[in-house]
Design an enzyme around this catalytic site. Structure first.
Site, PDB file in Angstrom:
ATOM      1  N   ASP A  29       0.862  -1.182   0.000  1.00 41.75           N
ATOM      2  CA  ASP A  29       0.000   0.000   0.000  1.00 41.75           C
ATOM      3  C   ASP A  29       0.902   1.237   0.000  1.00 41.75           C
ATOM      4  O   ASP A  29       1.821   1.323   0.818  1.00 41.75           O
ATOM      5  CB  ASP A  29      -0.893  -0.024   1.241  1.00 41.75           C
ATOM      6  N   ILE A  30       0.665   2.183  -0.906  1.00 40.08           N
ATOM      7  CA  ILE A  30       1.520   3.368  -0.945  1.00 40.08           C
ATOM      8  C   ILE A  30       1.173   4.372   0.157  1.00 40.08           C
ATOM      9  O   ILE A  30       1.916   5.318   0.382  1.00 40.08           O
ATOM     10  CB  ILE A  30       1.511   4.058  -2.325  1.00 40.08           C
ATOM     11  N   ASN A  86     -12.790  -3.541   2.462  1.00 40.74           N
ATOM     12  CA  ASN A  86     -13.803  -2.495   2.467  1.00 40.74           C
ATOM     13  C   ASN A  86     -14.675  -2.766   1.246  1.00 40.74           C
ATOM     14  O   ASN A  86     -14.238  -2.578   0.119  1.00 40.74           O
ATOM     15  CB  ASN A  86     -13.159  -1.114   2.388  1.00 40.74           C
ATOM     16  N   GLN A  93     -14.466   2.232   1.177  1.00 43.56           N
ATOM     17  CA  GLN A  93     -13.757   1.743  -0.002  1.00 43.56           C
ATOM     18  C   GLN A  93     -13.486   2.939  -0.921  1.00 43.56           C
ATOM     19  O   GLN A  93     -14.397   3.478  -1.530  1.00 43.56           O
ATOM     20  CB  GLN A  93     -14.584   0.679  -0.732  1.00 43.56           C
ATOM     21  N   HIS A  99      -9.998  -5.230  -3.275  1.00 42.58           N
ATOM     22  CA  HIS A  99      -8.658  -5.422  -2.744  1.00 42.58           C
ATOM     23  C   HIS A  99      -8.763  -5.719  -1.253  1.00 42.58           C
ATOM     24  O   HIS A  99      -9.630  -5.211  -0.563  1.00 42.58           O
ATOM     25  CB  HIS A  99      -7.749  -4.224  -3.020  1.00 42.58           C
ATOM     26  N   HIS A 101      -6.712  -5.868   2.370  1.00 42.67           N
ATOM     27  CA  HIS A 101      -5.561  -5.327   3.105  1.00 42.67           C
ATOM     28  C   HIS A 101      -5.071  -6.363   4.112  1.00 42.67           C
ATOM     29  O   HIS A 101      -5.882  -6.978   4.810  1.00 42.67           O
ATOM     30  CB  HIS A 101      -5.971  -4.087   3.915  1.00 42.67           C
TER      31      HIS A 101
END
Length: 148
Positions: A29-30, A86, A93, A99, A101
């Site tokens: 995750d950025i 989410n 979301q 996606h 996490h």
């Protein structure tokens, strides 16, 4: 225009890619909430979990288990890992593309986690975060090469 995850899957946007297969991309995750915050991103554009193909849904948990083992082997999340999907706009979301996490946790990190959740999209310290992501990507790629 494609969503950000479709663009990453097509190679049009950069990412700290850790693993890929026919159904998923695994990347950092950025805007991480914790060190080694990993995303499992569907290759198919499926906004919700129920939109994902049955074959991909069947493989999601097995891949997540393998990633959890790799995170722990690399020293992240030994005390716990949050698995979070989410699923829809009301659930926070931000990108309408499925996606999951994996957020490594440790005892006593709640205050820092909440602070990071509130400030994660601010540009402060992005170069420090970027350097950390590069280190974590190499470490986790090596961990994923192991057989568990």
């Amino acid at each position: 225009m494609d969503c950000v995850f479709c663009a990453i899957a097509a190679g049009r946007l950069p990412a700290h890619l850790l693993h890929e297969d026919e159904h998923f991309l695994v990347l950092l995750d950025i805007y991480p909430l914790r060190p080694a915050h990993v995303l499992v991103v569907s290759r198919e554009h499926a906004p919700l979990l129920t939109d994902l193909s049955a074959d991909a849904r069947d493989r999601l948990l097995a891949l997540t288990a393998r990633l959890s083992q790799a995170l722990r082997w690399a020293g992240y999340g030994r005390e716990g890992i949050n698995l979070l999907v989410n699923d829809g706009p009301a659930s926070n979301q931000h990108v309408p593309h499925l996606h999951l996490h994996l957020i490594p946790r440790r005892r006593g990190d709640l205050t820092g986690l909440l602070w990071r959740a509130l400030t994660r999209f601010l540009p402060l310290g992005r170069s420090v975060v970027q350097a950390r992501l590069e280190r974590e990507a190499e470490q986790l790629k090596n961990a994923l090469k192991l057989e568990f």
